[in-house]
Design a protein around this motif. Structure first.
Motif, mmCIF file in Angstrom:
data_model
loop_
_atom_site.group_PDB
_atom_site.id
_atom_site.type_symbol
_atom_site.label_atom_id
_atom_site.label_comp_id
_atom_site.label_asym_id
_atom_site.label_seq_id
_atom_site.Cartn_x
_atom_site.Cartn_y
_atom_site.Cartn_z
ATOM 1 N N VAL A 112 0.800 -1.316 -0.080
ATOM 2 C CA VAL A 112 0.155 0.258 0.112
ATOM 3 C C VAL A 112 0.918 1.179 0.027
ATOM 4 O O VAL A 112 1.636 1.327 0.938
ATOM 5 C CB VAL A 112 -1.016 -0.067 1.204
ATOM 6 N N TRP A 113 0.550 2.122 -1.042
ATOM 7 C CA TRP A 113 1.406 3.362 -1.225
ATOM 8 C C TRP A 113 0.929 4.482 -0.450
ATOM 9 O O TRP A 113 1.212 5.370 0.246
ATOM 10 C CB TRP A 113 1.781 3.747 -2.512
ATOM 11 N N TRP A 114 -0.750 4.565 -0.569
ATOM 12 C CA TRP A 114 -1.125 5.472 0.406
ATOM 13 C C TRP A 114 -2.810 5.399 0.128
ATOM 14 O O TRP A 114 -3.235 4.461 -0.643
ATOM 15 C CB TRP A 114 -0.904 6.954 -0.217
ATOM 16 N N ILE A 115 -3.564 5.822 1.084
ATOM 17 C CA ILE A 115 -5.138 5.706 1.076
ATOM 18 C C ILE A 115 -5.697 7.191 0.970
ATOM 19 O O ILE A 115 -5.082 8.215 1.254
ATOM 20 C CB ILE A 115 -5.600 5.056 2.406
ATOM 21 N N GLN A 116 -6.801 7.066 0.427
ATOM 22 C CA GLN A 116 -7.615 8.113 0.154
ATOM 23 C C GLN A 116 -9.100 8.000 0.443
ATOM 24 O O GLN A 116 -9.797 7.099 0.073
ATOM 25 C CB GLN A 116 -7.526 8.854 -1.296
ATOM 26 N N GLY A 117 -9.786 8.877 1.662
ATOM 27 C CA GLY A 117 -11.214 8.472 1.956
ATOM 28 C C GLY A 117 -11.845 9.921 1.706
ATOM 29 O O GLY A 117 -11.375 10.812 1.189
ATOM 30 N N ALA A 123 -12.122 7.459 6.388
ATOM 31 C CA ALA A 123 -13.384 7.644 5.680
ATOM 32 C C ALA A 123 -14.427 7.539 6.784
ATOM 33 O O ALA A 123 -14.297 7.281 7.770
ATOM 34 C CB ALA A 123 -13.301 6.049 5.061
ATOM 35 N N SER A 124 -15.490 8.291 6.569
ATOM 36 C CA SER A 124 -16.644 8.392 7.348
ATOM 37 C C SER A 124 -17.373 7.227 7.313
ATOM 38 O O SER A 124 -17.367 6.279 6.394
ATOM 39 C CB SER A 124 -17.391 9.483 7.027
ATOM 40 N N PRO A 125 -18.370 6.983 8.293
ATOM 41 C CA PRO A 125 -19.260 5.643 8.191
ATOM 42 C C PRO A 125 -20.166 5.726 6.778
ATOM 43 O O PRO A 125 -20.538 6.916 6.631
ATOM 44 C CB PRO A 125 -20.271 5.766 9.225
ATOM 45 N N ASN A 126 -20.251 4.953 6.140
ATOM 46 C CA ASN A 126 -21.037 4.747 4.965
ATOM 47 C C ASN A 126 -20.094 5.691 3.734
ATOM 48 O O ASN A 126 -21.018 5.997 2.559
ATOM 49 C CB ASN A 126 -22.528 5.092 4.938
ATOM 50 N N GLY A 127 -19.027 5.847 4.176
ATOM 51 C CA GLY A 127 -18.131 6.762 3.097
ATOM 52 C C GLY A 127 -17.369 5.890 2.024
ATOM 53 O O GLY A 127 -17.549 4.827 1.970
ATOM 54 N N TRP A 128 -16.479 6.566 1.517
ATOM 55 C CA TRP A 128 -15.825 5.581 0.559
ATOM 56 C C TRP A 128 -14.259 5.694 0.887
ATOM 57 O O TRP A 128 -13.711 6.397 1.816
ATOM 58 C CB TRP A 128 -15.997 5.955 -0.800
ATOM 59 N N LEU A 129 -13.440 4.722 0.627
ATOM 60 C CA LEU A 129 -11.932 4.586 0.858
ATOM 61 C C LEU A 129 -11.396 3.815 -0.169
ATOM 62 O O LEU A 129 -11.843 3.010 -0.796
ATOM 63 C CB LEU A 129 -11.623 3.701 2.246
ATOM 64 N N ARG A 130 -10.345 4.559 -0.782
ATOM 65 C CA ARG A 130 -9.612 3.880 -2.003
ATOM 66 C C ARG A 130 -7.971 3.827 -1.344
ATOM 67 O O ARG A 130 -7.482 4.460 -0.983
ATOM 68 C CB ARG A 130 -9.455 5.113 -3.071
ATOM 69 N N VAL A 131 -7.733 2.512 -1.853
ATOM 70 C CA VAL A 131 -6.198 2.236 -1.582
ATOM 71 C C VAL A 131 -5.546 2.088 -2.905
ATOM 72 O O VAL A 131 -5.830 1.497 -3.822
ATOM 73 C CB VAL A 131 -6.384 0.920 -0.802
ATOM 74 N N PHE A 132 -4.181 2.726 -2.685
ATOM 75 C CA PHE A 132 -3.336 2.835 -3.964
ATOM 76 C C PHE A 132 -2.067 2.002 -3.539
ATOM 77 O O PHE A 132 -1.685 2.150 -2.515
ATOM 78 C CB PHE A 132 -3.161 4.072 -4.288
ATOM 79 N N GLY A 133 -1.501 1.263 -4.689
ATOM 80 C CA GLY A 133 -0.568 0.643 -4.363
ATOM 81 C C GLY A 133 -0.021 -0.319 -5.444
ATOM 82 O O GLY A 133 -0.507 -0.241 -6.736
ATOM 83 N N ARG A 149 -19.527 -8.417 7.870
ATOM 84 C CA ARG A 149 -20.812 -8.212 7.825
ATOM 85 C C ARG A 149 -21.060 -8.118 9.435
ATOM 86 O O ARG A 149 -20.451 -8.549 10.250
ATOM 87 C CB ARG A 149 -21.907 -9.257 7.341
ATOM 88 N N GLY A 150 -21.802 -7.203 9.861
ATOM 89 C CA GLY A 150 -22.209 -6.976 11.259
ATOM 90 C C GLY A 150 -21.637 -5.967 11.831
ATOM 91 O O GLY A 150 -21.644 -5.763 13.165
ATOM 92 N N LEU A 151 -20.791 -5.087 11.333
ATOM 93 C CA LEU A 151 -20.232 -4.051 11.815
ATOM 94 C C LEU A 151 -20.961 -2.956 12.191
ATOM 95 O O LEU A 151 -22.128 -2.722 11.463
ATOM 96 C CB LEU A 151 -19.022 -3.293 10.795
ATOM 97 N N PRO A 152 -20.967 -2.411 13.329
ATOM 98 C CA PRO A 152 -21.558 -1.297 13.938
ATOM 99 C C PRO A 152 -21.793 -0.221 12.912
ATOM 100 O O PRO A 152 -20.960 0.523 12.220
ATOM 101 C CB PRO A 152 -21.323 -0.851 15.032
ATOM 102 N N GLN A 153 -23.026 0.288 12.581
ATOM 103 C CA GLN A 153 -23.383 1.531 11.660
ATOM 104 C C GLN A 153 -22.702 2.919 12.281
ATOM 105 O O GLN A 153 -22.199 3.577 11.772
ATOM 106 C CB GLN A 153 -24.855 1.872 11.188
ATOM 107 N N GLN A 154 -22.933 2.953 13.461
ATOM 108 C CA GLN A 154 -22.730 4.061 14.443
ATOM 109 C C GLN A 154 -21.528 3.635 15.026
ATOM 110 O O GLN A 154 -21.218 2.965 15.895
ATOM 111 C CB GLN A 154 -23.633 4.451 15.359
ATOM 112 N N LEU A 155 -20.170 4.351 14.754
ATOM 113 C CA LEU A 155 -18.821 3.975 15.447
ATOM 114 C C LEU A 155 -18.731 4.906 16.712
ATOM 115 O O LEU A 155 -17.810 4.435 17.543
ATOM 116 C CB LEU A 155 -17.722 4.029 14.513
#
Length: 156
Positions: A112-117, A123-133, A149-155
């Motif tokens: 992994v070189w970097w991540i972008q959310g 990244a926020s809940p229900n947001g997006w996350l991109r992984v570059f590498g 599956r089963g991760l809490p919606q509210q962290l």
């Protein structure tokens, strides 16, 4: 005094050049598939250098020794064996004829070189996350990610 320093420095340069350095690899081509050529960039290897391929466990006692296709002062090219798993990382090193070996490096290792959310580096809940590498989309789940599956919606 000048003569003493000249003798001292000339003796040091002879001693420094007489000592053989271990091979050093600082770049390799990836990803590679079985049957493809792997390119290494580095130096301090001799013309009789071989590649040791130890598989994913890194056990060089049972390593396979491969003859390079091409050896230059700054590069080595060898064929990745057809018998290797296509998606399996492989631990390798360069070994000179005198037994000196480079530090191990891993072919096809996900890096992994970097991540972008959607929040920058987060990244926020229900947001997006991109992984570059490099070598990230290999294997059966090529290009897909399945969070548990089963991760809490509210962290918080």
């Amino acid at each position: 005094m000048k003569r003493f320093l000249a003798v001292l420095f000339s003796g040091y340069s002879i001693w420094a050049t007489a000592e053989q350095q271990a091979p050093c690899v600082f770049w390799w081509s990836a990803p590679v598939e079985p049957g493809e050529l792997v390119q290494l960039h580095g130096g301090a290897w001799d013309s009789n250098a071989v590649i040791e391929l130890a598989g994913s466990k890194g056990n060089f006692a049972k390593a396979r020794r491969l003859r390079p296709v091409l050896v230059t002062e700054t590069g080595i090219c060898f064929e990745y064996p057809r018998s290797c798993e296509a998606d399996e990382p492989a631990c390798c090193r360069v070994v000179n004829a005198d037994g000196q070996a480079s530090a191990p490096f891993v072919l096809n290792e996900p890096t992994v070189w970097w991540i972008q959310g959607d929040l920058g580096s987060d990244a926020s809940p229900n947001g997006w996350l991109r992984v570059f590498g490099r070598c990230l989309s290999r294997g059966q789940n090529r290009g897909s990610f399945h969070p548990q599956r089963g991760l809490p919606q509210q962290l918080w």
